[in-house]
Write a protein that holds these residues in place. Structure first.
Motif, short mmCIF file in Angstrom:
data_model
loop_
_atom_site.label_atom_id
_atom_site.label_comp_id
_atom_site.label_asym_id
_atom_site.label_seq_id
_atom_site.Cartn_x
_atom_site.Cartn_y
_atom_site.Cartn_z
N MET A 38 -34.65 17.48 -8.58
CA MET A 38 -36.06 17.81 -8.36
C MET A 38 -36.22 19.09 -7.57
SD MET A 38 -37.78 14.06 -7.67
CE MET A 38 -39.34 14.79 -7.19
N GLU A 40 -35.01 21.79 -8.28
CA GLU A 40 -35.11 22.88 -9.26
C GLU A 40 -36.48 22.93 -9.92
OE1 GLU A 40 -32.67 24.85 -9.38
OE2 GLU A 40 -30.99 23.68 -8.58
N ARG A 41 -37.33 21.94 -9.65
CA ARG A 41 -38.64 21.89 -10.29
C ARG A 41 -39.73 21.84 -9.23
NH1 ARG A 41 -35.86 17.58 -12.72
NH2 ARG A 41 -37.33 16.10 -11.85
N PRO A 42 -40.59 22.85 -9.08
CA PRO A 42 -40.62 24.06 -9.91
C PRO A 42 -39.65 25.14 -9.44
CG PRO A 42 -42.43 24.11 -8.35
CD PRO A 42 -41.72 22.79 -8.14
N ARG A 92 -38.43 19.77 -0.10
CA ARG A 92 -38.97 20.41 -1.31
C ARG A 92 -40.31 21.08 -1.05
NH1 ARG A 92 -41.99 18.04 -5.78
NH2 ARG A 92 -41.47 19.06 -7.78
#
Length: 268
Positions: A38, A40-42, A92
């Motif tokens: 996760m 890596e997103r976004p 994140r």
């Protein structure tokens, strides 16, 4: 896993900053591998201050929790654990602030020596990491009401200002975990920040990026958290909508959690 899954919390008050991650997780906690993906997103993937990318690992390094993160970029994360899941979501959402926390811990370790007690600076940083919240208001008078522990006025009488001129952003991952099943006395340790009225016209994601930068600066300041900056207690069950009782003005007379401001007697 029994009970509500991550996506069930996405629309609840105080989880707003993490709603996208909660929805992406679906009905059950993701594995450590999927949780790491996760990042890596976004994107981009969260990094330490030296640019080293963060990744999730099974166990702490021999150097210890914070030192291990600093040398390897590996954040210890237990499989299918709510507390560590929320820690990853905070990395994140607020990567610069989390990196600044790690750097501040390492600086304190180097200053005091590895064998010395943690000290007030590291204790305060850990408290904010676990239980920290930020109160942002475009009406400075609202922050004065909070400082005065005028709880009914702050949470109930002025509730028309919530979402329009004031908001609470939860940073502490332990507090996010506890908010899954709120209990009497649940309290955040708050930083207060005055903002312009234009702040609330921005989408939440757009507000989180400058907040991340501001938090990183506050955390990096040796005179800030643990260095003289006072964290304001904030009884989180008073925030409108967190519990049904918050719709009743008499609820805020419960001094078990809505405690009056302690007055310091003047010295002779």
């Amino acid at each position: 896993m029994s009970g509500p899954g991550p996506a069930d919390f996405a629309d609840r008050p105080l989880f707003e900053s993490y709603a996208d991650g909660l929805r992406a997780s679906g009905g059950q906690l993701p594995s450590r591998e999927l949780l790491d993906a996760m990042f890596e997103r976004p994107g981009p993937r969260p990094c330490l201050l030296d640019g080293s990318p963060i990744h999730l690992v099974d166990a702490p390094q021999p150097e210890g929790y914070e030192a291990g993160i600093a040398v390897s970029g590996g954040v210890p994360t237990r499989e299918f654990d709510w507390h560590d899941y929320f820690n990853a979501l905070v990395w994140r959402r607020f990567p610069r602030a989390k990196a600044a926390l790690n750097a501040a811990h390492i600086a304190a370790l180097q200053e005091r020596g590895p064998a010395a007690p943690r000290g007030p600076r590291r204790d305060a940083l850990t408290q904010f990491d676990e239980c920290g919240v930020v109160v942002l208001a475009s009406e400075p008078a609202l922050l004065d009401v909070l400082r005065g522990h005028c709880w009914r006025e702050f949470f109930f009488d002025r509730r028309g200002a919530w979402g329009r001129a004031i908001e609470v952003i939860v940073f502490g991952h332990a507090t996010l975990d506890q908010l899954r099943a709120p209990f009497v006395g649940l309290c955040g340790k708050a930083l207060l920040r005055a903002v312009s009225p234009a702040w609330f016209a921005q989408p939440l994601a757009a507000r989180c990026e400058p907040l991340d930068l501001w938090l990183a600066d506050v955390i990096a300041d040796p005179a800030g958290i643990g260095g003289g900056l006072r964290l304001q207690p904030l009884p989180l069950l008073g925030v409108p909508g967190v519990v049904a009782d918050s719709d009743n003005p008499d609820y805020y007379a419960d001094t078990r959690q809505f405690r009056p401001l302690r007055r310091v007697a003047p010295t002779a």
